[in-house]
Motif scaffolding. Structure first.
Motif, PDB file in Angstrom:
ATOM      1  N   THR A  36      11.592  -1.835   8.682  1.00 47.85           N
ATOM      2  CA  THR A  36      10.754  -2.829   8.020  1.00 47.85           C
ATOM      3  C   THR A  36       9.551  -3.190   8.875  1.00 47.85           C
ATOM      4  OG1 THR A  36      12.695  -3.724   6.896  1.00 47.85           O
ATOM      5  CG2 THR A  36      10.752  -5.128   6.960  1.00 47.85           C
ATOM      6  N   SER A  37       9.767  -3.347  10.171  1.00 47.67           N
ATOM      7  CA  SER A  37       8.649  -3.672  11.054  1.00 47.67           C
ATOM      8  C   SER A  37       7.644  -2.534  11.111  1.00 47.67           C
ATOM      9  CB  SER A  37       9.154  -4.014  12.455  1.00 47.67           C
ATOM     10  OG  SER A  37       9.628  -2.854  13.108  1.00 47.67           O
ATOM     11  N   LEU A  38       8.116  -1.298  11.063  1.00 46.61           N
ATOM     12  CA  LEU A  38       7.206  -0.148  11.052  1.00 46.61           C
ATOM     13  C   LEU A  38       6.350  -0.141   9.787  1.00 46.61           C
ATOM     14  CD1 LEU A  38       6.359   2.569  12.367  1.00 46.61           C
ATOM     15  CD2 LEU A  38       8.126   3.617  10.954  1.00 46.61           C
ATOM     16  N   VAL A  39       6.963  -0.399   8.648  1.00 49.52           N
ATOM     17  CA  VAL A  39       6.226  -0.424   7.389  1.00 49.52           C
ATOM     18  C   VAL A  39       5.215  -1.568   7.368  1.00 49.52           C
ATOM     19  CG1 VAL A  39       6.468  -0.798   4.894  1.00 49.52           C
ATOM     20  CG2 VAL A  39       8.036   0.735   6.085  1.00 49.52           C
ATOM     21  N   LEU A  40       5.645  -2.758   7.760  1.00 50.04           N
ATOM     22  CA  LEU A  40       4.743  -3.917   7.748  1.00 50.04           C
ATOM     23  C   LEU A  40       3.600  -3.751   8.737  1.00 50.04           C
ATOM     24  CD1 LEU A  40       7.248  -6.910   7.447  1.00 50.04           C
ATOM     25  CD2 LEU A  40       5.744  -5.982   5.686  1.00 50.04           C
ATOM     26  N   ALA A  41       3.870  -3.210   9.913  1.00 53.26           N
ATOM     27  CA  ALA A  41       2.818  -3.007  10.900  1.00 53.26           C
ATOM     28  C   ALA A  41       1.830  -1.947  10.436  1.00 53.26           C
ATOM     29  CB  ALA A  41       3.430  -2.613  12.236  1.00 53.26           C
ATOM     30  N   THR A  42       2.305  -0.932   9.735  1.00 53.44           N
ATOM     31  CA  THR A  42       1.409   0.099   9.208  1.00 53.44           C
ATOM     32  C   THR A  42       0.488  -0.481   8.142  1.00 53.44           C
ATOM     33  OG1 THR A  42       3.076   1.784   9.645  1.00 53.44           O
ATOM     34  CG2 THR A  42       1.311   2.356   8.115  1.00 53.44           C
ATOM     35  N   ILE A  43       1.034  -1.268   7.234  1.00 52.37           N
ATOM     36  CA  ILE A  43       0.219  -1.898   6.195  1.00 52.37           C
ATOM     37  C   ILE A  43      -0.778  -2.864   6.822  1.00 52.37           C
ATOM     38  CG2 ILE A  43       0.278  -3.403   4.169  1.00 52.37           C
ATOM     39  CD1 ILE A  43       3.025  -2.195   3.526  1.00 52.37           C
ATOM     40  N   PHE A  44      -0.338  -3.611   7.819  1.00 55.07           N
ATOM     41  CA  PHE A  44      -1.237  -4.539   8.505  1.00 55.07           C
ATOM     42  C   PHE A  44      -2.348  -3.794   9.229  1.00 55.07           C
ATOM     43  CE2 PHE A  44      -2.293  -6.838  12.469  1.00 55.07           C
ATOM     44  CZ  PHE A  44      -2.958  -7.910  11.906  1.00 55.07           C
ATOM     45  N   GLY A  45      -2.032  -2.641   9.808  1.00 55.05           N
ATOM     46  CA  GLY A  45      -3.044  -1.856  10.504  1.00 55.05           C
ATOM     47  C   GLY A  45      -4.099  -1.285   9.577  1.00 55.05           C
ATOM     48  N   LEU A  46      -3.750  -1.046   8.312  1.00 56.45           N
ATOM     49  CA  LEU A  46      -4.716  -0.516   7.352  1.00 56.45           C
ATOM     50  C   LEU A  46      -5.707  -1.569   6.877  1.00 56.45           C
ATOM     51  CD1 LEU A  46      -2.362   1.714   5.184  1.00 56.45           C
ATOM     52  CD2 LEU A  46      -4.041   2.463   6.885  1.00 56.45           C
ATOM     53  N   ASN A  47      -5.276  -2.817   6.835  1.00 54.87           N
ATOM     54  CA  ASN A  47      -6.145  -3.890   6.345  1.00 54.87           C
ATOM     55  C   ASN A  47      -5.952  -5.121   7.216  1.00 54.87           C
ATOM     56  OD1 ASN A  47      -7.825  -5.503   4.863  1.00 54.87           O
ATOM     57  ND2 ASN A  47      -6.434  -5.716   3.114  1.00 54.87           N
ATOM     58  N   ARG A  48      -6.637  -5.150   8.350  1.00 50.94           N
ATOM     59  CA  ARG A  48      -6.486  -6.278   9.267  1.00 50.94           C
ATOM     60  C   ARG A  48      -7.396  -7.426   8.855  1.00 50.94           C
ATOM     61  NH1 ARG A  48      -7.338  -4.075  15.065  1.00 50.94           N
ATOM     62  NH2 ARG A  48      -8.905  -2.849  14.003  1.00 50.94           N
ATOM     63  N   SER A  49      -6.801  -8.573   8.634  1.00 45.19           N
ATOM     64  CA  SER A  49      -7.553  -9.793   8.366  1.00 45.19           C
ATOM     65  C   SER A  49      -6.708 -10.975   8.836  1.00 45.19           C
ATOM     66  CB  SER A  49      -7.889  -9.932   6.879  1.00 45.19           C
ATOM     67  OG  SER A  49      -6.724 -10.174   6.134  1.00 45.19           O
ATOM     68  N   PHE A  50      -7.331 -12.139   8.856  1.00 38.41           N
ATOM     69  CA  PHE A  50      -6.616 -13.327   9.315  1.00 38.41           C
ATOM     70  C   PHE A  50      -5.471 -13.683   8.373  1.00 38.41           C
ATOM     71  CE2 PHE A  50      -6.055 -17.928   9.898  1.00 38.41           C
ATOM     72  CZ  PHE A  50      -5.730 -17.923  11.246  1.00 38.41           C
ATOM     73  N   VAL A  51      -5.660 -13.488   7.079  1.00 39.07           N
ATOM     74  CA  VAL A  51      -4.608 -13.787   6.098  1.00 39.07           C
ATOM     75  C   VAL A  51      -3.445 -12.821   6.280  1.00 39.07           C
ATOM     76  CG1 VAL A  51      -4.063 -13.862   3.636  1.00 39.07           C
ATOM     77  CG2 VAL A  51      -6.236 -14.764   4.461  1.00 39.07           C
ATOM     78  N   ASN A  52      -3.758 -11.542   6.467  1.00 41.41           N
ATOM     79  CA  ASN A  52      -2.694 -10.555   6.640  1.00 41.41           C
ATOM     80  C   ASN A  52      -1.956 -10.714   7.962  1.00 41.41           C
ATOM     81  OD1 ASN A  52      -2.979  -9.331   4.193  1.00 41.41           O
ATOM     82  ND2 ASN A  52      -4.301  -7.701   4.932  1.00 41.41           N
ATOM     83  N   GLY A  57       1.640  -9.443   9.857  1.00 43.67           N
ATOM     84  CA  GLY A  57       1.738  -9.255  11.307  1.00 43.67           C
ATOM     85  C   GLY A  57       2.880 -10.018  11.956  1.00 43.67           C
ATOM     86  N   VAL A  58       3.002 -11.273  11.634  1.00 39.54           N
ATOM     87  CA  VAL A  58       4.063 -12.090  12.236  1.00 39.54           C
ATOM     88  C   VAL A  58       5.452 -11.637  11.777  1.00 39.54           C
ATOM     89  CG1 VAL A  58       4.988 -14.431  12.405  1.00 39.54           C
ATOM     90  CG2 VAL A  58       2.540 -14.059  12.616  1.00 39.54           C
ATOM     91  N   PRO A  59       5.672 -11.396  10.468  1.00 36.48           N
ATOM     92  CA  PRO A  59       6.995 -10.868  10.085  1.00 36.48           C
ATOM     93  C   PRO A  59       7.300  -9.510  10.703  1.00 36.48           C
ATOM     94  CG  PRO A  59       5.901 -11.759   8.163  1.00 36.48           C
ATOM     95  CD  PRO A  59       4.899 -11.751   9.268  1.00 36.48           C
ATOM     96  N   ALA A  60       6.275  -8.669  10.880  1.00 33.20           N
ATOM     97  CA  ALA A  60       6.503  -7.364  11.504  1.00 33.20           C
ATOM     98  C   ALA A  60       6.943  -7.529  12.953  1.00 33.20           C
ATOM     99  CB  ALA A  60       5.238  -6.514  11.438  1.00 33.20           C
ATOM    100  N   SER A  61       6.318  -8.441  13.680  1.00 34.81           N
ATOM    101  CA  SER A  61       6.700  -8.631  15.079  1.00 34.81           C
ATOM    102  C   SER A  61       8.083  -9.262  15.210  1.00 34.81           C
ATOM    103  CB  SER A  61       5.652  -9.475  15.811  1.00 34.81           C
ATOM    104  OG  SER A  61       5.599 -10.772  15.267  1.00 34.81           O
ATOM    105  N   LEU A  62       8.408 -10.183  14.316  1.00 30.35           N
ATOM    106  CA  LEU A  62       9.748 -10.780  14.344  1.00 30.35           C
ATOM    107  C   LEU A  62      10.816  -9.753  13.985  1.00 30.35           C
ATOM    108  CD1 LEU A  62       9.102 -14.253  12.700  1.00 30.35           C
ATOM    109  CD2 LEU A  62       9.735 -13.798  15.068  1.00 30.35           C
ATOM    110  N   ALA A  63      10.529  -8.928  12.987  1.00 34.45           N
ATOM    111  CA  ALA A  63      11.491  -7.890  12.603  1.00 34.45           C
ATOM    112  C   ALA A  63      11.679  -6.887  13.741  1.00 34.45           C
ATOM    113  CB  ALA A  63      11.018  -7.171  11.334  1.00 34.45           C
ATOM    114  N   PHE A  64      10.597  -6.556  14.441  1.00 29.48           N
ATOM    115  CA  PHE A  64      10.727  -5.633  15.559  1.00 29.48           C
ATOM    116  C   PHE A  64      11.549  -6.243  16.691  1.00 29.48           C
ATOM    117  CE2 PHE A  64       9.372  -3.883  19.616  1.00 29.48           C
ATOM    118  CZ  PHE A  64       9.648  -2.547  19.400  1.00 29.48           C
TER     119      PHE A  64
END
Length: 79
Positions: A36-52, A57-64
């Motif tokens: 899950t963290s890999l998927v969320l971090a990949t999606i976040f990396g494609l569209n980086r913004s403050f909202v994302n 970003g935060v759920p990806a880091s917590l899941a990792f």
């Protein structure tokens, strides 16, 4: 004469500790959280913004973080 530590020891023996996540489920939970963290971090990396950052970003880091800890607990660390 009874010591307070001995009283606590005997009281604790009546109610053994049971973890929230059992030993047999730790590997599966760790794998799911890491994936899950890999998927969320990949999606976040494609569209980086403050909202994302807060949405992905935060759920990806917590899941990792939790996934890594559960994987370490499930597989074991042999040094």
């Amino acid at each position: 004469m009874s010591s307070p530590l001995l009283d606590v020891w005997e009281a604790a023996s009546a109610s053994p500790y049971t973890p929230a996540v059992g030993k047999g489920v730790q590997f599966t939970l760790g794998f799911v959280l890491l994936f899950t963290s890999l998927v969320l971090a990949t999606i976040f990396g494609l569209n980086r913004s403050f909202v994302n950052l807060s949405v992905l970003g935060v759920p990806a880091s917590l899941a990792f973080g939790f996934g890594a800890v559960y994987m370490i607990c499930a597989v074991g660390v042999y040094v």
